[in-house]
Design an enzyme around this catalytic site. Structure first.
Site, PDB file in Angstrom:
ATOM      1  N   TYR A 110       0.852  -1.195   0.000  1.00 20.53           N
ATOM      2  CA  TYR A 110       0.000   0.000   0.000  1.00 20.53           C
ATOM      3  C   TYR A 110       0.889   1.246   0.000  1.00 20.53           C
ATOM      4  O   TYR A 110       1.850   1.336   0.778  1.00 20.53           O
ATOM      5  CB  TYR A 110      -0.878  -0.042   1.251  1.00 20.53           C
ATOM      6  CG  TYR A 110      -1.744   1.173   1.442  1.00 20.53           C
ATOM      7  CD1 TYR A 110      -2.836   1.404   0.611  1.00 20.53           C
ATOM      8  CD2 TYR A 110      -1.471   2.082   2.454  1.00 20.53           C
ATOM      9  CE1 TYR A 110      -3.624   2.520   0.792  1.00 20.53           C
ATOM     10  CE2 TYR A 110      -2.262   3.200   2.639  1.00 20.53           C
ATOM     11  CZ  TYR A 110      -3.335   3.414   1.802  1.00 20.53           C
ATOM     12  OH  TYR A 110      -4.117   4.517   1.984  1.00 20.53           O
ATOM     13  N   ASP A 183      -0.316  -7.442   6.532  1.00 17.72           N
ATOM     14  CA  ASP A 183      -1.427  -6.511   6.347  1.00 17.72           C
ATOM     15  C   ASP A 183      -2.570  -7.322   5.734  1.00 17.72           C
ATOM     16  O   ASP A 183      -2.517  -7.702   4.565  1.00 17.72           O
ATOM     17  CB  ASP A 183      -0.994  -5.360   5.432  1.00 17.72           C
ATOM     18  CG  ASP A 183      -2.095  -4.318   5.237  1.00 17.72           C
ATOM     19  OD1 ASP A 183      -3.280  -4.660   5.391  1.00 17.72           O
ATOM     20  OD2 ASP A 183      -1.757  -3.158   4.904  1.00 17.72           O
ATOM     21  N   LYS A 208     -11.774  -0.434   5.671  1.00 17.50           N
ATOM     22  CA  LYS A 208     -12.167  -1.153   4.462  1.00 17.50           C
ATOM     23  C   LYS A 208     -13.251  -2.196   4.779  1.00 17.50           C
ATOM     24  O   LYS A 208     -14.336  -1.813   5.176  1.00 17.50           O
ATOM     25  CB  LYS A 208     -10.921  -1.744   3.804  1.00 17.50           C
ATOM     26  CG  LYS A 208      -9.713  -0.773   3.747  1.00 17.50           C
ATOM     27  CD  LYS A 208      -9.962   0.445   2.889  1.00 17.50           C
ATOM     28  CE  LYS A 208      -8.914   1.546   3.029  1.00 17.50           C
ATOM     29  NZ  LYS A 208      -7.516   1.160   2.974  1.00 17.50           N
TER      30      LYS A 208
HETATM   31  C1  LIG Z   1      -6.236   1.731   3.272  1.00 16.33           C
HETATM   32  C2  LIG Z   1      -5.114   0.809   3.566  1.00 16.33           C
HETATM   33  C3  LIG Z   1      -4.179   1.101   4.567  1.00 16.33           C
HETATM   34  C4  LIG Z   1      -4.203   2.405   5.347  1.00 16.33           C
HETATM   35  O1  LIG Z   1      -5.315   2.494   6.173  1.00 16.33           O
HETATM   36  P1  LIG Z   1      -6.075   3.896   6.531  1.00 16.33           P
HETATM   37  O2  LIG Z   1      -7.222   3.427   7.334  1.00 16.33           O
HETATM   38  O3  LIG Z   1      -6.437   4.547   5.240  1.00 16.33           O
HETATM   39  O4  LIG Z   1      -5.093   4.708   7.305  1.00 16.33           O
HETATM   40  C5  LIG Z   1      -3.189   0.174   4.814  1.00 16.33           C
HETATM   41  N1  LIG Z   1      -3.100  -0.986   4.111  1.00 16.33           N
HETATM   42  C6  LIG Z   1      -3.966  -1.288   3.132  1.00 16.33           C
HETATM   43  C7  LIG Z   1      -3.822  -2.564   2.388  1.00 16.33           C
HETATM   44  C8  LIG Z   1      -4.996  -0.398   2.814  1.00 16.33           C
HETATM   45  O5  LIG Z   1      -5.855  -0.705   1.832  1.00 16.33           O
END
Ligand SMILES: *Cc1c(COP(=O)(O)O)cnc(C)c1O
Length: 392
Positions: A110, A183, A208
């Protein structure tokens, strides 16, 4: 059902998503526990706390309930909820890294993760090295050579849906004394349980799929390692990037339908991916549920479902990709992902603009799609009308 009863038997995922941390209020019987907005708590004498709470940054019942549920869903013993995914990453990395140590991260991590390490942590002496973790043999050689403190993997990755063999990368990380952080934002704990494959820590942008309705920003660090939990818990309070009670409550509400949503997101994404393969306007479809995907066999073993994200490369290059994202009716042109509504975007110019010109650059003709929960036939008709127009 009390949490003790839930603990007594190993319940299924959807059951835990609905019940853990959600015991009815003991006084009023509220089936949905209230949102605790108070910033401070009455003490029955100096330091004599009624339920362990003294100040809401340090501890809050609504946040605690969410953390309990998040830990349970990842099969972990500890979870910490933050104001955003990046706040969670920052707290984790500053807890486990020291100046002079290195971090290896996947080749298409990301963009914000790379920016945090490269622009914020590098001046404090932490060195990021991008490595393609989807090629386990080559990655193992690099990790043995670099000897990082942290290996950071995203699987499926963003935006190319690359698949990392978590168990193999965990082994090599542990061999050199590194921690493996996964992640798990794209997969969600419903689809994939990284700790069970040997990862040390799971990171989520709960913004998400976990929140799931595009109405709350948040993040989480989840682990069964008591020493890491101690450090992250300290950092959560000491640096203070906690989730607000209302954000924690909304995120917890989202968790309750996670299993159902992710099953449907995945089924619709599979149907759409199969439909787009072979369309003359599309050069390539990246979706781990396709047998042609290079990580398909690993994903099939490691994941329960293949997820709701896919990306495509347009045969007509960047101009065609621009036209595609600008002309859909049901897919909204927007960043983010994982909500009930379908989204479409151009990573090179939007979510991944911060990595253009670096080793993590993504193709200009790449379009990323977050498949929502609308009727899949309507989604396919919407994509077809634009693609047929581009191809005409
Ligand atoms: C959106 C996202 C992040 C960051 O998260 P935020 O809530 O926007 O700070 C980190 N890793 C992945 C894979 C993401 O899609």
């Amino acid at each position: 059902m009390t949490d003790q009863q839930l603990d007594a038997v190993e319940r299924g995922f959807a059951t835990r998503a609905i019940h853990v941390g959600q015991a009815p209020d003991p006084v009023t019987g509220d089936v949905i526990p209230p949102i605790h907005l108070s910033t401070t708590y009455a003490q029955d004498g100096v330091g004599r706390l009624r339920a362990g709470y003294d100040y809401s940054r340090s501890g809050n019942p609504t946040r605690d309930r969410l953390q309990e549920a998040l830990a349970s869903l990842e099969g972990a013993t500890h979870a910490f909820s933050f104001a955003s995914g990046l706040a969670a990453e920052d707290a984790l990395l500053r807890s486990v890294l020291h100046p002079g140590e290195r971090i290896v991260l996947g080749g298409d991590a990301y963009g914000g993760t790379f920016r945090l390490i490269d622009r914020v942590l590098r001046p404090w002496g932490v060195e990021p090295t991008p490595v393609d973790l989807t090629d386990a043999d080559a990655a193992a050689a690099h990790i043995r050579d670099i000897r990082p403190r942290v290996v950071w993997a995203e699987t499926p990755s963003n935006p190319l849906l690359g698949i990392v063999d978590i168990a193999r990368i965990a082994d090599v990380a542990h061999e050199v004394g590194a921690l493996l952080v996964v992640d798990n934002t794209f997969a969600t704990p419903y689809a994939q349980q990284p700790l069970a494959w040997g990862a040390d820590v799971v990171l989520h942008s709960t913004t998400k799929y976990l929140g799931g309705h595009s109405d709350v920003v948040g993040g989480a660090v989840i682990t069964s390692d008591d020493a890491i939990a101690e450090q992250v818990g300290f950092m959560q309070n000491a640096a203070g990037a906690v989730s607000s009670p209302f954000d924690a409550w909304l995120t917890h509400r989202g968790l309750k339908t996670l299993a159902l949503r992710v099953r449907q997101h995945s089924a619709s994404a599979q149907t759409i991916a199969e439909h787009l393969v072979g369309h003359p306007a599309i050069a390539r479809v990246h979706y781990p549920g396709l047998a042609s995907h290079p990580g398909h066999a690993i994903a099939a073993r490691q994941q329960r479902v293949f997820g709701g994200m896919l990306s495509v490369e347009l045969a007509g290059g960047e101009a065609a990709a621009q036209a595609f994202v600008g002309r859909t009716a049901l897919f909204t042109l927007a960043e983010s992902l994982g909500g009930v509504e379908s989204l479409i975007e151009l990573p090179a110019a939007m979510t991944h603009a911060s990595v253009q010109g670096t080793a993590l650059q993504v193709p200009a003709a790449l379009v990323r799609i977050s498949v929502g929960l609308e009727e899949v036939d309507d989604l396919i008709a919407d994509l077809d009308q634009v693609l047929d127009w581009i191809d005409a």
